[in-house]
Design a protein around this motif. Sequence first.
Motif, mmCIF file in Angstrom:
data_model
loop_
_atom_site.group_PDB
_atom_site.id
_atom_site.type_symbol
_atom_site.label_atom_id
_atom_site.label_comp_id
_atom_site.label_asym_id
_atom_site.label_seq_id
_atom_site.Cartn_x
_atom_site.Cartn_y
_atom_site.Cartn_z
ATOM 1 N N ALA A 165 0.829 -1.208 0.000
ATOM 2 C CA ALA A 165 0.000 0.000 0.000
ATOM 3 C C ALA A 165 0.862 1.257 0.000
ATOM 4 O O ALA A 165 0.578 2.222 -0.723
ATOM 5 N N ARG A 166 1.915 1.253 0.779
ATOM 6 C CA ARG A 166 2.800 2.420 0.842
ATOM 7 C C ARG A 166 3.517 2.660 -0.491
ATOM 8 O O ARG A 166 3.653 3.804 -0.927
ATOM 9 N N VAL A 167 3.974 1.595 -1.133
ATOM 10 C CA VAL A 167 4.647 1.724 -2.423
ATOM 11 C C VAL A 167 3.690 2.261 -3.482
ATOM 12 O O VAL A 167 4.026 3.169 -4.241
ATOM 13 N N VAL A 168 2.480 1.721 -3.509
ATOM 14 C CA VAL A 168 1.496 2.172 -4.497
ATOM 15 C C VAL A 168 1.090 3.620 -4.224
ATOM 16 O O VAL A 168 1.002 4.431 -5.148
ATOM 17 N N ARG A 169 0.886 3.959 -2.964
ATOM 18 C CA ARG A 169 0.524 5.345 -2.625
ATOM 19 C C ARG A 169 1.615 6.308 -3.064
ATOM 20 O O ARG A 169 1.337 7.349 -3.670
ATOM 21 N N TRP B 178 -5.003 19.716 -12.605
ATOM 22 C CA TRP B 178 -5.607 18.708 -11.738
ATOM 23 C C TRP B 178 -6.110 17.519 -12.559
ATOM 24 O O TRP B 178 -5.910 16.363 -12.176
ATOM 25 N N GLU B 179 -6.750 17.796 -13.698
ATOM 26 C CA GLU B 179 -7.244 16.721 -14.555
ATOM 27 C C GLU B 179 -6.106 15.821 -15.028
ATOM 28 O O GLU B 179 -6.237 14.594 -15.036
ATOM 29 N N LEU B 180 -4.978 16.413 -15.405
ATOM 30 C CA LEU B 180 -3.833 15.604 -15.836
ATOM 31 C C LEU B 180 -3.233 14.816 -14.675
ATOM 32 O O LEU B 180 -2.792 13.678 -14.852
ATOM 33 N N ALA B 181 -3.232 15.396 -13.489
ATOM 34 C CA ALA B 181 -2.719 14.686 -12.317
ATOM 35 C C ALA B 181 -3.573 13.458 -12.011
ATOM 36 O O ALA B 181 -3.044 12.369 -11.748
ATOM 37 N N VAL B 182 -4.882 13.614 -12.063
ATOM 38 C CA VAL B 182 -5.787 12.487 -11.816
ATOM 39 C C VAL B 182 -5.614 11.433 -12.906
ATOM 40 O O VAL B 182 -5.553 10.231 -12.624
ATOM 41 N N ASP B 183 -5.500 11.858 -14.136
ATOM 42 C CA ASP B 183 -5.302 10.916 -15.240
ATOM 43 C C ASP B 183 -3.995 10.144 -15.071
ATOM 44 O O ASP B 183 -3.935 8.946 -15.367
ATOM 45 N N ALA B 184 -2.967 10.805 -14.590
ATOM 46 C CA ALA B 184 -1.683 10.130 -14.370
ATOM 47 C C ALA B 184 -1.826 9.024 -13.334
ATOM 48 O O ALA B 184 -1.246 7.939 -13.485
ATOM 49 N N MET B 185 -2.599 9.276 -12.291
ATOM 50 C CA MET B 185 -2.816 8.237 -11.280
ATOM 51 C C MET B 185 -3.634 7.087 -11.846
ATOM 52 O O MET B 185 -3.343 5.917 -11.582
ATOM 53 N N ARG B 186 -4.643 7.420 -12.624
ATOM 54 C CA ARG B 186 -5.499 6.377 -13.209
ATOM 55 C C ARG B 186 -4.740 5.503 -14.194
ATOM 56 O O ARG B 186 -5.029 4.314 -14.314
ATOM 57 N N SER B 187 -3.793 6.066 -14.905
ATOM 58 C CA SER B 187 -3.092 5.314 -15.943
ATOM 59 C C SER B 187 -1.761 4.734 -15.461
ATOM 60 O O SER B 187 -1.028 4.149 -16.246
ATOM 61 N N LEU B 188 -1.476 4.863 -14.184
ATOM 62 C CA LEU B 188 -0.237 4.350 -13.626
ATOM 63 C C LEU B 188 -0.162 2.833 -13.812
ATOM 64 O O LEU B 188 -1.116 2.111 -13.522
ATOM 65 N N ASP B 189 0.955 2.365 -14.312
ATOM 66 C CA ASP B 189 1.175 0.933 -14.531
ATOM 67 C C ASP B 189 1.561 0.290 -13.197
ATOM 68 O O ASP B 189 2.728 0.292 -12.803
ATOM 69 N N LEU B 190 0.579 -0.258 -12.497
ATOM 70 C CA LEU B 190 0.828 -0.815 -11.178
ATOM 71 C C LEU B 190 1.716 -2.052 -11.230
ATOM 72 O O LEU B 190 2.491 -2.299 -10.301
ATOM 73 N N VAL C 36 5.160 -0.763 -11.178
ATOM 74 C CA VAL C 36 5.498 -0.252 -9.841
ATOM 75 C C VAL C 36 5.888 -1.412 -8.937
ATOM 76 O O VAL C 36 6.906 -1.363 -8.232
ATOM 77 N N ILE C 37 5.126 -2.484 -8.963
ATOM 78 C CA ILE C 37 5.411 -3.636 -8.118
ATOM 79 C C ILE C 37 6.714 -4.305 -8.540
ATOM 80 O O ILE C 37 7.516 -4.711 -7.693
ATOM 81 N N GLN C 38 6.968 -4.391 -9.834
ATOM 82 C CA GLN C 38 8.212 -4.997 -10.317
ATOM 83 C C GLN C 38 9.430 -4.189 -9.890
ATOM 84 O O GLN C 38 10.510 -4.743 -9.679
ATOM 85 N N GLU C 39 9.271 -2.879 -9.761
ATOM 86 C CA GLU C 39 10.370 -2.020 -9.326
ATOM 87 C C GLU C 39 10.680 -2.202 -7.841
ATOM 88 O O GLU C 39 11.709 -1.744 -7.358
ATOM 89 N N HIS C 40 9.764 -2.835 -7.116
ATOM 90 C CA HIS C 40 9.910 -3.026 -5.673
ATOM 91 C C HIS C 40 9.713 -4.501 -5.337
ATOM 92 O O HIS C 40 8.652 -4.902 -4.858
ATOM 93 N N PRO C 41 10.738 -5.316 -5.556
ATOM 94 C CA PRO C 41 10.585 -6.751 -5.336
ATOM 95 C C PRO C 41 10.234 -7.113 -3.892
ATOM 96 O O PRO C 41 9.670 -8.171 -3.642
ATOM 97 N N GLU C 42 10.509 -6.220 -2.962
ATOM 98 C CA GLU C 42 10.192 -6.512 -1.556
ATOM 99 C C GLU C 42 8.688 -6.574 -1.300
ATOM 100 O O GLU C 42 8.257 -7.072 -0.267
ATOM 101 N N VAL C 43 7.885 -6.069 -2.236
ATOM 102 C CA VAL C 43 6.428 -6.127 -2.062
ATOM 103 C C VAL C 43 5.776 -6.986 -3.147
ATOM 104 O O VAL C 43 4.561 -6.964 -3.285
#
Length: 66
Positions: free
Chosen positions: A9-13, A38-50, A53-60
Amino acid sequence: MSDLTDRLARVVREACVRAALDAYEQAGVSGLCAEGRWELAVDAMRSLDLDAVIQEHPEVGMREAP
């Protein structure tokens, strides 16, 4: 909440916040108004490749259920 779930959760946040801040700043440099930024910021969160993100942090890394 388990320790692994908490770390995930912390890594994704953090990834969401970073993506939003980066998009907001870039939109400002491009001259967008606050609403557009603000619209682009929200879109960036929605389109984030989770998965990335997880592959970049093998500990999670989560294991697939059998």
